[in-house]
Design a protein around this motif. Structure first.
Motif, PDB file in Angstrom:
ATOM      1  N   HIS A 222      20.794  31.141  -7.511  1.00 39.93           N
ATOM      2  CA  HIS A 222      19.602  30.809  -6.743  1.00 39.93           C
ATOM      3  C   HIS A 222      18.539  30.245  -7.686  1.00 39.93           C
ATOM      4  CE1 HIS A 222      16.159  31.267  -4.063  1.00 39.93           C
ATOM      5  NE2 HIS A 222      16.993  31.535  -3.072  1.00 39.93           N
ATOM      6  N   PRO A 223      17.773  29.239  -7.252  1.00 41.72           N
ATOM      7  CA  PRO A 223      16.768  28.651  -8.146  1.00 41.72           C
ATOM      8  C   PRO A 223      15.676  29.627  -8.587  1.00 41.72           C
ATOM      9  CG  PRO A 223      16.602  27.737  -5.911  1.00 41.72           C
ATOM     10  CD  PRO A 223      17.890  28.478  -5.986  1.00 41.72           C
ATOM     11  N   LEU A 224      15.512  30.736  -7.878  1.00 40.39           N
ATOM     12  CA  LEU A 224      14.487  31.702  -8.261  1.00 40.39           C
ATOM     13  C   LEU A 224      14.999  32.775  -9.222  1.00 40.39           C
ATOM     14  CD1 LEU A 224      12.680  32.279  -4.833  1.00 40.39           C
ATOM     15  CD2 LEU A 224      11.699  31.182  -6.870  1.00 40.39           C
ATOM     16  N   VAL A 225      16.296  32.805  -9.480  1.00 40.60           N
ATOM     17  CA  VAL A 225      16.882  33.888 -10.272  1.00 40.60           C
ATOM     18  C   VAL A 225      16.727  33.640 -11.768  1.00 40.60           C
ATOM     19  CG1 VAL A 225      19.127  34.804 -11.024  1.00 40.60           C
ATOM     20  CG2 VAL A 225      18.495  34.890  -8.632  1.00 40.60           C
ATOM     21  N   VAL A 226      16.374  34.716 -12.485  1.00 39.40           N
ATOM     22  CA  VAL A 226      16.332  34.706 -13.950  1.00 39.40           C
ATOM     23  C   VAL A 226      17.295  35.805 -14.416  1.00 39.40           C
ATOM     24  CG1 VAL A 226      14.913  34.975 -16.005  1.00 39.40           C
ATOM     25  CG2 VAL A 226      13.927  33.957 -13.940  1.00 39.40           C
ATOM     26  N   PRO A 227      18.557  35.445 -14.704  1.00 40.50           N
ATOM     27  CA  PRO A 227      19.564  36.442 -15.072  1.00 40.50           C
ATOM     28  C   PRO A 227      19.501  36.765 -16.564  1.00 40.50           C
ATOM     29  CG  PRO A 227      20.604  34.302 -14.968  1.00 40.50           C
ATOM     30  CD  PRO A 227      19.144  34.083 -14.645  1.00 40.50           C
TER      31      PRO A 227
ATOM     32  N   ARG B  39      10.269  26.472 -10.473  1.00 46.19           N
ATOM     33  CA  ARG B  39      10.001  25.784 -11.751  1.00 46.19           C
ATOM     34  C   ARG B  39       9.767  26.814 -12.863  1.00 46.19           C
ATOM     35  NH1 ARG B  39       6.608  22.600  -8.524  1.00 46.19           N
ATOM     36  NH2 ARG B  39       4.735  23.407  -9.546  1.00 46.19           N
ATOM     37  N   ILE B  40       9.022  27.879 -12.540  1.00 39.89           N
ATOM     38  CA  ILE B  40       8.782  28.921 -13.537  1.00 39.89           C
ATOM     39  C   ILE B  40      10.099  29.598 -13.917  1.00 39.89           C
ATOM     40  CG2 ILE B  40       7.699  31.169 -13.906  1.00 39.89           C
ATOM     41  CD1 ILE B  40       5.389  30.206 -12.125  1.00 39.89           C
ATOM     42  N   ALA B  41      10.942  29.885 -12.910  1.00 41.18           N
ATOM     43  CA  ALA B  41      12.227  30.519 -13.174  1.00 41.18           C
ATOM     44  C   ALA B  41      13.107  29.630 -14.052  1.00 41.18           C
ATOM     45  CB  ALA B  41      12.934  30.845 -11.861  1.00 41.18           C
ATOM     46  N   ALA B  42      13.137  28.326 -13.753  1.00 39.14           N
ATOM     47  CA  ALA B  42      13.963  27.406 -14.535  1.00 39.14           C
ATOM     48  C   ALA B  42      13.493  27.339 -15.985  1.00 39.14           C
ATOM     49  CB  ALA B  42      13.936  26.017 -13.891  1.00 39.14           C
ATOM     50  N   THR B  43      12.178  27.275 -16.176  1.00 36.37           N
ATOM     51  CA  THR B  43      11.635  27.237 -17.543  1.00 36.37           C
ATOM     52  C   THR B  43      11.991  28.509 -18.297  1.00 36.37           C
ATOM     53  OG1 THR B  43       9.780  25.854 -16.828  1.00 36.37           O
ATOM     54  CG2 THR B  43       9.503  27.078 -18.883  1.00 36.37           C
ATOM     55  N   THR B  44      11.918  29.647 -17.623  1.00 36.64           N
ATOM     56  CA  THR B  44      12.239  30.915 -18.267  1.00 36.64           C
ATOM     57  C   THR B  44      13.720  30.996 -18.600  1.00 36.64           C
ATOM     58  OG1 THR B  44      10.452  31.983 -17.030  1.00 36.64           O
ATOM     59  CG2 THR B  44      12.065  33.417 -18.083  1.00 36.64           C
ATOM     60  N   ARG B  45      14.572  30.537 -17.688  1.00 33.39           N
ATOM     61  CA  ARG B  45      16.017  30.540 -17.959  1.00 33.39           C
ATOM     62  C   ARG B  45      16.338  29.721 -19.197  1.00 33.39           C
ATOM     63  NH1 ARG B  45      16.475  29.838 -12.254  1.00 33.39           N
ATOM     64  NH2 ARG B  45      16.833  27.586 -12.530  1.00 33.39           N
ATOM     65  N   GLU B  46      15.761  28.537 -19.275  1.00 31.41           N
ATOM     66  CA  GLU B  46      16.029  27.666 -20.424  1.00 31.41           C
ATOM     67  C   GLU B  46      15.555  28.307 -21.723  1.00 31.41           C
ATOM     68  OE1 GLU B  46      14.106  24.011 -19.474  1.00 31.41           O
ATOM     69  OE2 GLU B  46      15.375  23.601 -17.715  1.00 31.41           O
ATOM     70  N   ALA B  47      14.363  28.885 -21.702  1.00 30.48           N
ATOM     71  CA  ALA B  47      13.813  29.499 -22.909  1.00 30.48           C
ATOM     72  C   ALA B  47      14.613  30.736 -23.307  1.00 30.48           C
ATOM     73  CB  ALA B  47      12.349  29.863 -22.683  1.00 30.48           C
ATOM     74  N   ALA B  48      15.019  31.538 -22.323  1.00 34.04           N
ATOM     75  CA  ALA B  48      15.777  32.750 -22.628  1.00 34.04           C
ATOM     76  C   ALA B  48      17.147  32.409 -23.194  1.00 34.04           C
ATOM     77  CB  ALA B  48      15.932  33.604 -21.369  1.00 34.04           C
ATOM     78  N   PHE B  49      17.808  31.402 -22.642  1.00 35.72           N
ATOM     79  CA  PHE B  49      19.125  31.021 -23.147  1.00 35.72           C
ATOM     80  C   PHE B  49      19.018  30.474 -24.566  1.00 35.72           C
ATOM     81  CE2 PHE B  49      22.914  28.158 -23.298  1.00 35.72           C
ATOM     82  CZ  PHE B  49      23.876  29.138 -23.130  1.00 35.72           C
ATOM     83  N   ALA B  50      17.989  29.674 -24.832  1.00 32.69           N
ATOM     84  CA  ALA B  50      17.791  29.160 -26.190  1.00 32.69           C
ATOM     85  C   ALA B  50      17.499  30.302 -27.167  1.00 32.69           C
ATOM     86  CB  ALA B  50      16.653  28.146 -26.202  1.00 32.69           C
ATOM     87  N   GLU B  51      16.792  31.321 -26.683  1.00 36.54           N
ATOM     88  CA  GLU B  51      16.370  32.423 -27.543  1.00 36.54           C
ATOM     89  C   GLU B  51      17.552  33.239 -28.071  1.00 36.54           C
ATOM     90  OE1 GLU B  51      13.628  36.451 -27.067  1.00 36.54           O
ATOM     91  OE2 GLU B  51      13.300  34.763 -25.717  1.00 36.54           O
ATOM     92  N   ILE B  52      18.638  33.352 -27.306  1.00 37.60           N
ATOM     93  CA  ILE B  52      19.747  34.202 -27.752  1.00 37.60           C
ATOM     94  C   ILE B  52      20.567  33.553 -28.875  1.00 37.60           C
ATOM     95  CG2 ILE B  52      19.870  35.345 -25.518  1.00 37.60           C
ATOM     96  CD1 ILE B  52      22.439  33.796 -24.939  1.00 37.60           C
ATOM     97  N   GLY B  53      20.431  32.265 -29.090  1.00 38.15           N
ATOM     98  CA  GLY B  53      21.092  31.617 -30.221  1.00 38.15           C
ATOM     99  C   GLY B  53      22.507  31.170 -29.931  1.00 38.15           C
ATOM    100  N   SER B  54      23.034  30.319 -30.813  1.00 36.07           N
ATOM    101  CA  SER B  54      24.311  29.645 -30.560  1.00 36.07           C
ATOM    102  C   SER B  54      25.499  30.598 -30.526  1.00 36.07           C
ATOM    103  CB  SER B  54      24.546  28.558 -31.617  1.00 36.07           C
ATOM    104  OG  SER B  54      24.557  29.130 -32.913  1.00 36.07           O
TER     105      SER B  54
END
Length: 530
Positions: A242-247, A341-356
């Motif tokens: 869902h576009p609102l989900v931040v897993p 939009r807030i959820a999408a930005t958070t998802r992108e930042a959280a995924f980048a934060e965990i590292g490769s």
């Protein structure tokens, strides 16, 4: 003459129990008298800890209490680890044990399996522990256990029966009705919460394991108020894709920034446990200033201050809030809505934060999900599970669970996955474990072979406890004890007469899972990690 042991089986059937996990012994023989002629299936693990973990997995997958039979003394102490895990994660589990004859209790004379105070010990671990001293006490004790499971925050319940009481005449004991009513909704609190939410410009929802059965209500509320939904580990699978989900874990900086920017936070069925909200131990979690909490457990509500604290079932409370809120919004957020939009930005930042490295491990878990849609993935404490607990969107509510949070019992995955597969025979069930943790409960794969439970055991073989080794190196400790030699898992599979294959890379996992699933029998897939 009907003995108490026979009556116990009839009463369990009356409460809907269809499976019992246990290892019979001289202190429980009488409990088995009526089992063979009943409709209850008995599953024999290879260790009592396995019985507890299987009951846990059965309960999480099915939503029904898992039941274990164990002997007094070592049988029960072996089960305590599983009970503690169930208590940490609010899993309904009924453990029925023997205890020495009534006249011998507390004497300390060295009777077989004797403990100084078994009942007192279990009162510290279980939500409740009862000793049956007369047959007429049994029906009400079982009713109290199943009432707790149905109407309040569940967990492990213990009932012990002295060996002399097991054989007593029980007559025609009838099941005592279970009280299933959850706490009554406080309409004043619901209205107060709804007013706060209606006035919010940037609302946020935190969804924990207590919201697993409230997916429809959660979705409707999130869409109505345009609120991102952050899932804890036990909330994964809700509102998949869902576009609102931040897993993503609330321990990540990106998610904490999202929480700090919200003007009202609705916490549904989450206890704010450190293994979700402060897993790095940096004390960076701050309780939201304007907080609406929903929880079945009054004690949990008392542990953190809230603007509005509602003791209730999540589905009922969310539905009541929806009735109070004005439907000024259309309830169908497009991908360009502010919350999305807030959820999408958070998802992108959280995924980048965990590292490769962790991103690669999350990719392996996503292969499981994509190869076997709507599967139940049962994890142990291993690298890809840690990674996915930080960031991963599962596609089945309640279909992602593991012991890497809460009590954190290693070796949980294999037996819990077997319990899940026995509870849900039509579901694809995958156990994801490391080579180290798998060896804690390795003999339990024999139960999968015995029963034909089609669990796919995926072993992430990095030849040791790599997560612990990394932790040691990070603080300048020379690693010691972190490289136990793993066995040849393919030869073990051959010994248990189940198919197995070894993969050279994690990228081959999806195809291997499809091959294994087509067999509809237990299988082992080993991934060799350099």
């Amino acid at each position: 003459m009907t003995t108490l042991g026979e009556a116990l089986i009839r009463l369990l059937e009356a409460h809907g129990v269809d499976t019992v996990f246990g290892i019979p012994g001289v202190h429980t023989v009488e409990l088995y008298r009526g089992l063979a002629s009943s409709g209850i299936r008995h599953i024999t693990p290879r260790h009592e800890q396995g019985a507890g973990f299987m009951a846990d997995g059965y309960a999480r997958a099915s939503g029904r209490p898992g039941v274990a039979f164990v002997i007094t003394g070592p049988g029960l102490t072996n089960t305590i680890t599983a009970m503690a895990q169930a208590r940490a994660d609010s899993v309904p589990m009924l453990v029925i044990s023997g205890v020495n004859a009534t006249a011998t209790l507390g004497l300390g004379r060295g009777y077989l399996h004797e403990l100084p105070d078994q009942h007192g010990m279990m009162e510290k671990v279980a939500l409740s522990s009862e000793r049956i001293t007369r047959p007429d006490e049994l029906a009400r004790a079982l009713s109290r256990a199943f009432t707790l499971f149905a109407s309040s925050r569940p967990g492990p319940v213990h009932i012990e029966i002295p060996i002399d009481v097991m054989a007593m005449p029980a007559g025609d004991l009838a099941a005592v009705p279970v009280q299933t009513a959850p706490p009554a909704l406080d309409k004043t609190l619901i209205a107060k919460a709804a007013a706060l939410i209606a006035a919010a410009r940037k609302p946020l929802i935190l969804a924990g394991g207590g919201a697993r059965n409230a997916e429809a209500e959660l979705r409707r509320l999130a869409e109505l108020i345009d609120a991102p939904v952050v899932q804890t580990v036990n909330g994964r699978g809700l509102m998949h894709a869902h576009p609102l989900v931040v897993p993503a874990s609330p321990s990540l900086k990106a998610v904490r920034e999202l929480m700090s920017g919200a003007d009202v936070v609705i916490a549904a069925g989450t206890e704010f446990g450190p293994t979700d909200y402060d897993m790095y131990g940096d004390a960076g979690f701050v309780v939201p200033k304007t907080l609406v909490r929903i929880d079945l457990d009054a004690a949990q509500l008392d542990r953190y201050p809230a603007t509005v604290a509602i003791q209730a079932d999540c589905a009922a409370a969310l539905e009541a809030m929806l009735c109070c809120l004005s439907s000024t919004r259309d309830g169908s957020p497009a991908s360009c809505s502010l919350g999305a939009r807030i959820a999408a930005t958070t998802r992108e930042a959280a995924f980048a934060e965990i590292g490769s490295a962790m991103q690669m491990q999350v990719g392996a878990v996503e292969q499981i999900r994509d190869a076997l849609p709507a599967s139940i993935i049962v994890g142990d404490s291993t690298q890809p599970v840690y990674a996915a607990n930080l960031f991963y969107d599962h596609d089945r509510a309640g279909g992602w669970f593991n012991a890497a949070t809460g009590f954190g019992a290693l070796g949980y995955g294999p037996p819990a996955a077997i319990g899940a597969a026995i509870a849900m025979p039509d579901a694809a069930v995958v156990c994801l474990a490391g080579d180290g943790g798998f060896q804690f409960t390795l003999p339990e794969i024999a139960v999968a072979a015995d029963t034909g439970a089609p669990v796919i055991f995926v072993i992430w073989n990095n030849r040791g406890y790599r997560e612990i080794e990394t932790s040691m190196r990070d603080i300048g400790v020379e690693p010691v004890g972190v490289s136990p030699q793993p066995p040849d898992f393919l030869k073990l599979a051959e010994a248990y007469k189940i198919p197995a294959e070894r993969l050279a890379t994690a990228g081959e996992l999806g195809a291997a899972l499809r091959r294994a699933h087509a067999k509809r029998q237990p299988c082992i897939i080993e991934i060799a990690i350099e």
